[in-house]
Structure formats: C-alpha cells, structure tokens
Design a protein around this motif. Structure first.
Motif, PDB file in Angstrom:
ATOM      1  N   SER A  49       1.714   8.975   7.262  1.00 34.35           N
ATOM      2  CA  SER A  49       2.759   8.035   7.673  1.00 34.35           C
ATOM      3  C   SER A  49       3.059   7.048   6.560  1.00 34.35           C
ATOM      4  CB  SER A  49       2.318   7.269   8.918  1.00 34.35           C
ATOM      5  OG  SER A  49       2.050   8.151   9.985  1.00 34.35           O
ATOM      6  N   PRO A  50       4.327   6.856   6.193  1.00 31.75           N
ATOM      7  CA  PRO A  50       4.676   5.896   5.139  1.00 31.75           C
ATOM      8  C   PRO A  50       4.471   4.458   5.619  1.00 31.75           C
ATOM      9  CG  PRO A  50       6.654   6.747   6.177  1.00 31.75           C
ATOM     10  CD  PRO A  50       5.509   7.522   6.758  1.00 31.75           C
ATOM     11  N   HIS A  51       4.042   3.608   4.710  1.00 28.81           N
ATOM     12  CA  HIS A  51       3.913   2.196   5.090  1.00 28.81           C
ATOM     13  C   HIS A  51       4.399   1.236   4.020  1.00 28.81           C
ATOM     14  CE1 HIS A  51       0.293   1.150   2.626  1.00 28.81           C
ATOM     15  NE2 HIS A  51       0.043   2.431   2.755  1.00 28.81           N
ATOM     16  N   VAL A  68      17.767   2.079  -1.881  1.00 29.98           N
ATOM     17  CA  VAL A  68      16.829   1.110  -1.349  1.00 29.98           C
ATOM     18  C   VAL A  68      16.016   1.835  -0.283  1.00 29.98           C
ATOM     19  CG1 VAL A  68      18.569   0.195   0.275  1.00 29.98           C
ATOM     20  CG2 VAL A  68      16.485  -1.124  -0.216  1.00 29.98           C
ATOM     21  N   ALA A  69      14.714   1.882  -0.487  1.00 28.98           N
ATOM     22  CA  ALA A  69      13.815   2.558   0.448  1.00 28.98           C
ATOM     23  C   ALA A  69      13.188   1.522   1.359  1.00 28.98           C
ATOM     24  CB  ALA A  69      12.736   3.314  -0.314  1.00 28.98           C
ATOM     25  N   VAL A  70      13.110   1.842   2.645  1.00 27.34           N
ATOM     26  CA  VAL A  70      12.644   0.893   3.653  1.00 27.34           C
ATOM     27  C   VAL A  70      11.543   1.542   4.481  1.00 27.34           C
ATOM     28  CG1 VAL A  70      13.341  -0.636   5.528  1.00 27.34           C
ATOM     29  CG2 VAL A  70      15.010   0.000   3.772  1.00 27.34           C
ATOM     30  N   ALA A  71      10.374   0.924   4.498  1.00 25.16           N
ATOM     31  CA  ALA A  71       9.247   1.412   5.302  1.00 25.16           C
ATOM     32  C   ALA A  71       8.925   0.404   6.388  1.00 25.16           C
ATOM     33  CB  ALA A  71       8.020   1.640   4.418  1.00 25.16           C
ATOM     34  N   ARG A  72       8.543   0.919   7.560  1.00 26.44           N
ATOM     35  CA  ARG A  72       8.133   0.061   8.677  1.00 26.44           C
ATOM     36  C   ARG A  72       7.548   0.942   9.764  1.00 26.44           C
ATOM     37  NH1 ARG A  72      13.081   2.616   8.110  1.00 26.44           N
ATOM     38  NH2 ARG A  72      14.130   2.846  10.102  1.00 26.44           N
ATOM     39  N   SER A  73       6.516   0.471  10.390  1.00 27.79           N
ATOM     40  CA  SER A  73       5.948   1.124  11.576  1.00 27.79           C
ATOM     41  C   SER A  73       5.867   2.641  11.458  1.00 27.79           C
ATOM     42  CB  SER A  73       6.766   0.745  12.824  1.00 27.79           C
ATOM     43  OG  SER A  73       6.809  -0.641  12.991  1.00 27.79           O
ATOM     44  N   ILE A 133       7.966   5.149  -5.673  1.00 33.51           N
ATOM     45  CA  ILE A 133       6.602   5.489  -5.295  1.00 33.51           C
ATOM     46  C   ILE A 133       6.405   5.138  -3.822  1.00 33.51           C
ATOM     47  CG2 ILE A 133       4.169   5.098  -5.760  1.00 33.51           C
ATOM     48  CD1 ILE A 133       5.747   6.438  -8.048  1.00 33.51           C
ATOM     49  N   SER A 134       5.949   6.125  -3.064  1.00 31.73           N
ATOM     50  CA  SER A 134       5.679   5.933  -1.638  1.00 31.73           C
ATOM     51  C   SER A 134       4.172   5.810  -1.430  1.00 31.73           C
ATOM     52  CB  SER A 134       6.218   7.125  -0.840  1.00 31.73           C
ATOM     53  OG  SER A 134       5.786   7.064   0.512  1.00 31.73           O
ATOM     54  N   LEU A 135       3.784   4.896  -0.564  1.00 32.30           N
ATOM     55  CA  LEU A 135       2.384   4.740  -0.174  1.00 32.30           C
ATOM     56  C   LEU A 135       2.268   5.145   1.282  1.00 32.30           C
ATOM     57  CD1 LEU A 135       1.655   1.288  -1.847  1.00 32.30           C
ATOM     58  CD2 LEU A 135       1.434   3.580  -2.829  1.00 32.30           C
ATOM     59  N   ARG A 136       1.295   6.045   1.575  1.00 36.52           N
ATOM     60  CA  ARG A 136       1.146   6.566   2.926  1.00 36.52           C
ATOM     61  C   ARG A 136      -0.297   6.450   3.401  1.00 36.52           C
ATOM     62  NH1 ARG A 136       5.239  10.457   4.594  1.00 36.52           N
ATOM     63  NH2 ARG A 136       6.762  10.841   2.958  1.00 36.52           N
ATOM     64  N   ASN A 137      -0.454   6.469   4.698  1.00 30.70           N
ATOM     65  CA  ASN A 137      -1.763   6.602   5.327  1.00 30.70           C
ATOM     66  C   ASN A 137      -1.840   7.983   5.959  1.00 30.70           C
ATOM     67  OD1 ASN A 137      -2.782   3.994   4.764  1.00 30.70           O
ATOM     68  ND2 ASN A 137      -1.568   3.146   6.439  1.00 30.70           N
ATOM     69  N   CYS A 138      -2.867   8.735   5.602  1.00 29.28           N
ATOM     70  CA  CYS A 138      -3.014  10.105   6.092  1.00 29.28           C
ATOM     71  C   CYS A 138      -4.166  10.178   7.092  1.00 29.28           C
ATOM     72  CB  CYS A 138      -3.281  11.056   4.929  1.00 29.28           C
ATOM     73  SG  CYS A 138      -1.965  11.080   3.694  1.00 29.28           S
TER      74      CYS A 138
END
Length: 515
Positions: free
Chosen positions: A264-266, A235-240, A275-280
């Motif tokens: 940064s992952p969000h 289970v992958a958890v993204a936050r802040s 699948i990871s979504l990030r802001n670069c």
C-alpha cells in the motif's frame, strides 16, 4: 576513514565559539550572554524575554524583541482571491515604527544585509504550520493555513498574497520546474474536515489556476492529510493506502491505484524522479510484520520501474537525495539506522549502518510525514553530505554539530568536519561549483553564516555572514521545525510554526540574507 580534515579547526571567523547554551524541542535551544560589537548592538539585545515557542518574543518598551483557467477536469468553482501588490517596507526591519528592531544595526563591511518578516495573520489556537520557502525568479514564497504569500527576494517586500478558500492539508516539498505548485485543500474550515480538493498555484505571479476534486480511488477514500510530491508534470498524492497522479498543467487524472501486490502506498518523494514509498503486508502475517518498500514510478503513467523491499523491522524514514537516490531507514528494535544508495536501475549500490547520529527529520525516527523533510543532507554523484552529531539516547538528536561525508559506493565515512561549539548546528544545503554549501546557525548573540566545504576533505571557506544584531532573530528559527532554502546565493529561513500577532510580540516568520 574517520578524520578531522586539515584546515577546519580552529574554526574560521563565522564559527566563533559561543558562551553558554541549552537545547530543547519546546523552547529556544540556545542561551547565554550576547556578544555585541557596539553599544547600539548591545542595546538592541537588552530586555528580550521569551514568551512562547515557535519564534515569538516579547520586548521591553515599545519595540519588538530581536529574538525574537481550469483545464480538462477542472471545477467551475470560485477561485481563491489574490490581493493587489502591496509594499510593506524596504526589508531593513520588520516594520512597526522607529522603535522597531533592526536586524542590520551595526552592520559591518563584508556582512550580508538581512531582511526579516513577522507573522501578521490572525490564527486560531496554537497557530499554523508554514511551508516553503520556494524561490521562483525574484520572488520567494511561503504557504500557511489559508494563504500563500510572495516576497521580493532582495528586500522582503511583500509582492502578493493569495487567499485560499479552505485550509491547506497537503503541500509538496517543491513546485514544478515551471514554478507551479499543487496543494491539497480541506473541504471546510473544520479541523476534522477531509482533504477533498487539489489547487494549482503559479508561484511566480501569485495567481490561482485550476481546482479539481481529489480523485476517489476506493469507496472510502478519505484523509485528513495528504502526502504529495511533484515530478515532471505529475503531482502524486498518497493517503490512506491509495495514490493518485494528476497533471500539474491541467488537473487531469493520470493514474490511480489503491493496492498493488499486497503493498500500500503511503508517501512520495519528487524532483527529477518519482519515488513511491509503500508498506508491504505478507499474507497470513500480522500487520507488525509489514515491510518497507522503495519504488520508482513512471510519473506519466504510475507504472513501476523497479522496487526494493527492506528486511522486516526496518522502516523507511527519509529520502535524503533523489538523484542519486539515497534513502535513510531506521530499526527501532536494533536502535540503529542506515543509509542505502541505489543505482539508476534500482540496484543497491551500498548499504551501511550509520556510525553517527542525525536529527529525526533526517532519518525519520519519530516523524511520520514529510519524507523529503531533511534540510541537512545533500549528495553529489559519489558522496552524501549530512549534518550529524554524537549518538544519544534516541535515534534522533536535536543538534547536528558537524558534517559527515559518506561514500555512496561503499557506505563508509570519508571524513568529518570539526565539531562546532554546543548550540551551533551545521546544515548542508547544496553542492555548487564543486563545493558543499553549509549553513551554520548562530550561537548565543553570534552571527549565523554560510560556508563552503571542499568535497575532498571538508576544509572550509566562508561565504556569507549575517550582522551581529540579527543573531537573536536568527536564533529562534528552531532546528526541530525550521525549513531552509539556498537559492541564487541567498539563504532563506522559514519558521515551522507561527502564532497570531500580539502587542509587542514578534512571531518570526521568514528571514533571509545573501547576495
């Protein structure tokens, strides 16, 4: 090639035209005169008055309106409590006595029997968001606020209810292949409390498993809400701007990071792949210059397999399919959105601006969470099928009145179905036995249905139809918030939000019909 496929219009019986109808995000999107087939059905449709959104209706008279074990790393803390198995009816109505609304009144041969459940939990303020529905064997499960509830698939009888110690603050789109769900919980009942705990739940039995603190990835790792996804045993958890990977089986931390190469992952999307979504953020450039990245991770280690960065101005909005991977992104400045299909190794297979409109839940416009929350898109190996409509003033529309097929090798349209009458929506749910399964919502006083489309040209065949008396209840599962599941030949509709029960008021919670 944009064409109306042969064999799709005039619509078959499940697509009968409706009369009247208006749309809106805050209230019912359909209206007009009900179409009944008997005096009994017509009587069941009389005296219904909308009182609030979220699927709650007030009925004249005495009845309701028809519209209406811990593993390594686990805490030795008190576990949530599970109620004993209870029987709350036979699924032929919502309960409440002989005057209660019966969604199966006047049912005709060939129509699928409906079961319906209203919310019976006291909730504060504007109510609570509902998550699910998830089918695990002969149980369908929903989660809300401080409880998780399982119902018998066949008749809607409540099988179990698990009480949580504190409110939910993160829920994955789907459980693991073994039926285990891991959710985020707040540290207290306060609305401003942080998400500090992860809790495993066995959806087949309604029992609580391990409970662990959320791993801390930096000094000020705190969040009011978690973006979560399950892939394999992770289970992958993204936050802040941080992320963690935890074992679904025993709660062990598998990986964690706060920042990678300026990105940064969000959020995450799960299933057969992670699948990871990030802001670069480019160095020495303002935050507004951030670019969206899509990345595939190894679920066991969090290591990157490949990544793709979008051009400036584009925001990843939704993951429409994980296998094959299809992503929707939007560009507010250009007032457009596109789809990108990826190969297994992360190369761009096709990318094209869309020549049609979809709900904001399917391209991400106006939605900053739930990156797998499009319930109107499915894909096979070569084609994306998505609920669509005519472009409006915004990048997102309320009603999707047709299905568009998009070639994943070219990004071009293959075909479109005929448009449904205003107020009826089409939501592709699955590809089964070589055909596309689509839910068609009811018009005013009309039946909802499930049809299948030929992938070659979109020609339709009816699969299921609900009774006329169920149309009103089905109609309050509003497009902008409903969560849908098609599993084992049954359709499950879950209202996005419910409110506290009141005298003579029905806050519709979950509805199902099928085999």
């Amino acid at each position: 090639m944009n064409q109306t496929p042969a064999g799709f219009g005039p619509p078959p019986e499940p697509f009968e035209p409706r009369s009247g109808g208006t749309s809106g995000a805050a209230g019912p999107r359909r209206g007009g005169r009900p179409r009944g087939r008997t005096a009994v059905v017509l009587a069941a449709l009389v005296g219904v008055l909308l009182v609030i959104g979220g699927g709650a209706y007030l009925a004249a008279g005495g009845g309701r309106g028809e519209d209406g074990t811990g593993g390594k790393g686990a805490e030795d803390a008190a576990m949530p409590s599970r109620s004993p198995s209870v029987d709350q009816g036979d699924g032929k109505g919502p309960g409440g006595g002989p005057a209660a609304y019966d969604p199966n009144a006047g049912i005709q041969p060939g129509e699928a029997r409906v079961w319906l459940r209203d919310n019976q939990t006291e909730l504060a303020g504007s109510g609570a968001e509902q998550f699910g529905p998830w089918r695990v064997g002969d149980v369908v499960v929903k989660a809300m606020n401080k409880e998780v509830t399982g119902y018998a698939v066949a008749d809607g009888q409540e099988k179990w209810k698990l009480a949580l110690q504190t409110p939910l603050c993160g829920v994955p789109q789907a459980p693991s292949a073994t039926g285990k769900l891991v959710v985020g919980l707040k540290e207290s009942d306060s609305t401003t409390s942080q998400c500090t705990q992860l809790q495993q739940i066995d959806l087949a039995t309604g029992t609580a498993g391990w409970k662990v603190p959320l791993p801390q990835e930096k000094a000020h790792d705190a969040s009011l809400q978690l973006e979560m996804a399950i892939s394999g045993d992770t289970v992958a958890v993204a936050r802040s701007a941080v992320m963690s990977g935890v074992s679904v089986t025993d709660g062990r931390k598998l990986f964690g990071t706060s920042h990678t190469n300026g990105c940064s992952p969000h959020a995450f999307a799960g299933g057969s792949r992670l699948i990871s979504l990030r802001n670069c953020f480019p160095p020495k450039e303002p935050a507004s210059a951030a670019r969206s990245m899509v990345e595939e991770l190894d679920p066991a280690t969090g290591a990157s397999k490949w990544s793709h960065t979008y051009d400036a101005g584009w925001n990843v909005g939704r993951v429409l399919s994980v296998e094959p991977l299809v992503v929707a992104a939007y560009n507010t400045g250009k007032k457009t959105w596109n789809t990108t299909a990826f190969t297994a190794d992360g190369k761009v297979r096709s990318q094209a601006d869309a020549g049609f409109a979809v709900s904001g839940r399917c391209n991400g416009w106006g939605n900053s969470s739930g990156y797998q929350e499009c319930y109107a898109a499915v894909a096979d190996a070569d084609t994306l099928y998505i609920g669509a409509g005519k472009p409006g003033e915004n990048l997102g529309i309320e009603e999707t009145v047709q299905v568009v097929a998009v070639d994943l090798n070219t990004g071009k349209e293959k075909w479109r179905t005929a448009e449904q009458p205003e107020g009826r929506t089409m939501w592709p749910l699955a590809v089964e036995d070589g055909r596309v399964v689509v839910y068609v919502s009811p018009g005013s006083g009309e039946t909802g249905s499930v049809v299948s489309l030929a992938p070659a040209d979109g020609s339709a065949q009816p699969l299921l139809r609900s009774p006329a008396a169920a149309a009103g209840a089905e109609d309050v599962f509003y497009d902008h918030g409903v969560r849908i599941s098609w599993a084992g030949g049954r359709l499950f509709l879950l209202n996005g939000r419910v409110v506290s029960p009141e005298p003579k008021v029905a806050s519709r919670s979950i509805l199902s019909f099928g085999k």
